[in-house]
Design a protein around this motif. Sequence first.
Motif, PDB file in Angstrom:
ATOM      1  N   LEU A  75       0.823  -1.201   0.000  1.00 22.49           N
ATOM      2  CA  LEU A  75       0.000   0.000   0.000  1.00 22.49           C
ATOM      3  C   LEU A  75       0.864   1.261   0.000  1.00 22.49           C
ATOM      4  N   MET A  76       0.324   2.299  -0.607  1.00 27.21           N
ATOM      5  CA  MET A  76       1.014   3.580  -0.670  1.00 27.21           C
ATOM      6  C   MET A  76       0.760   4.377   0.618  1.00 27.21           C
ATOM      7  N   PRO A  77       1.490   5.466   0.843  1.00 26.42           N
ATOM      8  CA  PRO A  77       1.263   6.273   2.058  1.00 26.42           C
ATOM      9  C   PRO A  77      -0.183   6.735   2.193  1.00 26.42           C
ATOM     10  N   SER A  78      -0.892   6.892   1.076  1.00 19.78           N
ATOM     11  CA  SER A  78      -2.292   7.314   1.112  1.00 19.78           C
ATOM     12  C   SER A  78      -3.221   6.209   1.611  1.00 19.78           C
ATOM     13  N   PRO A  86       6.755   8.050  -8.891  1.00 14.92           N
ATOM     14  CA  PRO A  86       7.786   8.281  -7.856  1.00 14.92           C
ATOM     15  C   PRO A  86       7.447   7.616  -6.514  1.00 14.92           C
ATOM     16  N   THR A  87       6.171   7.685  -6.136  1.00 15.11           N
ATOM     17  CA  THR A  87       5.755   7.068  -4.878  1.00 15.11           C
ATOM     18  C   THR A  87       5.924   5.553  -4.937  1.00 15.11           C
ATOM     19  N   ALA A  88       5.533   4.984  -6.061  1.00 19.76           N
ATOM     20  CA  ALA A  88       5.642   3.531  -6.214  1.00 19.76           C
ATOM     21  C   ALA A  88       7.106   3.088  -6.215  1.00 19.76           C
ATOM     22  N   GLU A  89       7.961   3.853  -6.886  1.00 16.26           N
ATOM     23  CA  GLU A  89       9.384   3.498  -6.913  1.00 16.26           C
ATOM     24  C   GLU A  89       9.984   3.557  -5.511  1.00 16.26           C
ATOM     25  N   ALA A  90       9.553   4.513  -4.709  1.00 13.39           N
ATOM     26  CA  ALA A  90      10.044   4.589  -3.331  1.00 13.39           C
ATOM     27  C   ALA A  90       9.606   3.363  -2.535  1.00 13.39           C
ATOM     28  N   ARG A  91       8.392   2.877  -2.813  1.00 16.81           N
ATOM     29  CA  ARG A  91       7.904   1.673  -2.138  1.00 16.81           C
ATOM     30  C   ARG A  91       8.718   0.445  -2.564  1.00 16.81           C
ATOM     31  N   VAL A  92       9.092   0.372  -3.829  1.00 16.85           N
ATOM     32  CA  VAL A  92       9.938  -0.741  -4.299  1.00 16.85           C
ATOM     33  C   VAL A  92      11.242  -0.764  -3.505  1.00 16.85           C
ATOM     34  N   ALA A  93      11.843   0.397  -3.313  1.00 17.71           N
ATOM     35  CA  ALA A  93      13.101   0.474  -2.560  1.00 17.71           C
ATOM     36  C   ALA A  93      12.915  -0.005  -1.121  1.00 17.71           C
ATOM     37  N   GLU A  94      11.791   0.343  -0.511  1.00 18.69           N
ATOM     38  CA  GLU A  94      11.525  -0.082   0.867  1.00 18.69           C
ATOM     39  C   GLU A  94      11.350  -1.606   0.950  1.00 18.69           C
ATOM     40  N   VAL A  95      10.689  -2.178  -0.035  1.00 19.92           N
ATOM     41  CA  VAL A  95      10.509  -3.633  -0.053  1.00 19.92           C
ATOM     42  C   VAL A  95      11.861  -4.319  -0.186  1.00 19.92           C
ATOM     43  N   ALA A  97      14.735  -3.148   0.633  1.00 20.53           N
ATOM     44  CA  ALA A  97      15.499  -2.948   1.867  1.00 20.53           C
ATOM     45  C   ALA A  97      15.089  -3.955   2.930  1.00 20.53           C
ATOM     46  N   ALA A  98      13.854  -4.461   2.813  1.00 23.80           N
ATOM     47  CA  ALA A  98      13.365  -5.482   3.748  1.00 23.80           C
ATOM     48  C   ALA A  98      13.754  -6.891   3.319  1.00 23.80           C
ATOM     49  N   GLY A  99      14.530  -6.983   2.211  1.00 24.32           N
ATOM     50  CA  GLY A  99      15.027  -8.280   1.778  1.00 24.32           C
ATOM     51  C   GLY A  99      14.114  -9.039   0.838  1.00 24.32           C
ATOM     52  N   GLU A 100      13.111  -8.362   0.257  1.00 19.75           N
ATOM     53  CA  GLU A 100      12.192  -9.023  -0.673  1.00 19.75           C
ATOM     54  C   GLU A 100      12.332  -8.405  -2.064  1.00 19.75           C
ATOM     55  N   THR A 101      11.857  -9.128  -3.068  1.00 19.48           N
ATOM     56  CA  THR A 101      11.888  -8.646  -4.448  1.00 19.48           C
ATOM     57  C   THR A 101      10.520  -8.102  -4.823  1.00 19.48           C
ATOM     58  N   ALA A 102      10.491  -6.890  -5.329  1.00 16.84           N
ATOM     59  CA  ALA A 102       9.226  -6.251  -5.662  1.00 16.84           C
ATOM     60  C   ALA A 102       9.079  -6.100  -7.170  1.00 16.84           C
ATOM     61  N   SER A 103       7.842  -6.093  -7.620  1.00 19.96           N
ATOM     62  CA  SER A 103       7.516  -5.851  -9.022  1.00 19.96           C
ATOM     63  C   SER A 103       6.755  -4.540  -9.128  1.00 19.96           C
ATOM     64  N   LEU A 104       7.204  -3.679 -10.042  1.00 16.20           N
ATOM     65  CA  LEU A 104       6.523  -2.417 -10.296  1.00 16.20           C
ATOM     66  C   LEU A 104       5.576  -2.629 -11.483  1.00 16.20           C
ATOM     67  N   GLN A 105       4.302  -2.501 -11.260  1.00 17.25           N
ATOM     68  CA  GLN A 105       3.299  -2.811 -12.282  1.00 17.25           C
ATOM     69  C   GLN A 105       2.566  -1.557 -12.733  1.00 17.25           C
ATOM     70  N   THR A 119      -3.373   6.542 -15.546  1.00 16.08           N
ATOM     71  CA  THR A 119      -2.243   5.622 -15.409  1.00 16.08           C
ATOM     72  C   THR A 119      -1.697   5.697 -13.993  1.00 16.08           C
ATOM     73  N   VAL A 120      -1.581   4.551 -13.367  1.00 20.99           N
ATOM     74  CA  VAL A 120      -1.060   4.481 -12.004  1.00 20.99           C
ATOM     75  C   VAL A 120      -0.088   3.309 -11.921  1.00 20.99           C
ATOM     76  N   TYR A 121       0.496   3.143 -10.745  1.00 19.43           N
ATOM     77  CA  TYR A 121       1.478   2.069 -10.553  1.00 19.43           C
ATOM     78  C   TYR A 121       1.185   1.330  -9.253  1.00 19.43           C
ATOM     79  N   MET A 122       1.386   0.021  -9.312  1.00 20.48           N
ATOM     80  CA  MET A 122       1.222  -0.825  -8.135  1.00 20.48           C
ATOM     81  C   MET A 122       2.541  -1.517  -7.831  1.00 20.48           C
ATOM     82  N   VAL A 123       2.773  -1.787  -6.563  1.00 14.94           N
ATOM     83  CA  VAL A 123       3.973  -2.509  -6.137  1.00 14.94           C
ATOM     84  C   VAL A 123       3.536  -3.841  -5.552  1.00 14.94           C
ATOM     85  N   ARG A 124       4.083  -4.923  -6.094  1.00 21.23           N
ATOM     86  CA  ARG A 124       3.634  -6.252  -5.694  1.00 21.23           C
ATOM     87  C   ARG A 124       4.815  -7.169  -5.408  1.00 21.23           C
TER      88      ARG A 124
END
Length: 489
Positions: A75-78, A86-95, A97-105, A119-124
């Motif tokens: 989930l995003m900060p909202s 940009p928000t989604a890319e920041a979430r990818v970095a946080e994932v 950093a937690a040792g998991e692999t994220a997909s930017l969709q 157009t929006v982006y999801m992090v999974r």
Amino acid sequence: MSRRTLAAGLAMAAALPLTAQPATAELSSVRFPSARFPLGARVVPTKTMTTVTQGIDLYDVKAGSSTDGYTVTVLMPSGRDYGMLPTAEARVAEVEAAGETASLQKVVRPGVADAPSQTVYMVRVGLWSLKDKKKAEKSAKKLKEAGLKVKVDYLGDDGLKTTGPWDVKVVMIDARTFRGSYAATLGTSVAKRETVSSMAKAGKAVVAVNGGFFNIHTDKALRGEPVGASVVGGRLLSEAVPGRSAVVLRGRTAKITELKTDVTAISQDGERVEVNGINRAATTDELVLYTEEYGAKTPTGGTDAVLDATGRVTGLRASGAAVAKGTRVLHGNGVGSDWLNEHAWQEWKVDVVSKVVDLRTKKALKLTPDLNVIAGGVGLVRNGKTKITAKRDGHDSMNMILRRHPRTLLGTTRNGSLILATIDGRQPGVTVGANFVEAAQFMRWLGATQAINLDGGGSTALFVDKKVVNRPSDGAERGVGDALLVLPQ
């Protein structure tokens, strides 16, 4: 699993196109289509037909198969499950950093008649089969422990590419042979929510479906109040949201259109004032009409003018009391209260004039006992073409336009036949529901030249011959605001 592999596993169509479909040929009666199912891989559906009564057939339709699984959505900060790049890319970095692999969709919400595409982006994180939901939940728990807000998502709910499955019920009412009539009901009161089956049984209906959206943002005891126009037996019980879709029922005819309502109070001294609402909570400086169907007390903190059946003011009182049978109450607070104290004296006459206007014809509807109106949620089909009016009807969000939910749909054909349909959803591996684009495609496939979306989600319920025939997503029937009844005569 590499990010590239994961992204490939999660690859989906970015949007469902608003594809043109051939116009339905005019028929002397309504018929179930022989063409392939219009959604997913367009397979040949299985169907079972039951004759309910003269002119009414029920179809139990199943199509598609389950190939979707689970993922974990970050989930995003909202608090939403999507955001800007940009928000989604920041979430990818946080994932990561937690040792998991994220997909930017990347996800494109399709444009509709009155709202452009978005157009929006999801992090999974991760991809699991239907039977491995517990593994997805375990991964979600680990991410939560790392401080991320996440949820487990079934990919069939996304609203993007899917193979289904779909579990659908369709009632076709043939204008040529049906001899009954249509009606609306709010149950025992406007304020109270009731199940479709209870309202259907009380009204002796052979078929019934849930009606329009009801107000979940008001006091809990008042949440049966329709959001939009409601007319029952010629009595206006809820004002329209101007321009929103509705179905107008008169006898055995049904028409989809857009409405507005005007309600005016006219004192015997000639002073006129707009009545702001009917049978709902009042806000500051409003004048609201309460009828005996309201089923709750008027708001406190204002003035009530009690009117008898002729419009005579039988008394002014402090607000916060019930509406007695055979009376109506004009309630005012602030400016509304001042008007009542100045122009609604005891024994004076105050006429309340109600008008319901069809915005397509620009004509007022006659409020006769055979008139009933149910507010729709979103316009889907107009004059045989897809026309999704999500913004005008208050539902132009990503969640409402793109994601799949259970749907209750109503359509009319060229010859005036009525089609009622439910598409069950939120049941992974069993049925995926539909988004607005799919709902429009489905109703056109059935032969509807006009169609609207009624309330859906856990409210979706179709009652046929003494029982609910679909599978409500809550696991049991939900209390709703109103229902459409199909009566045997």
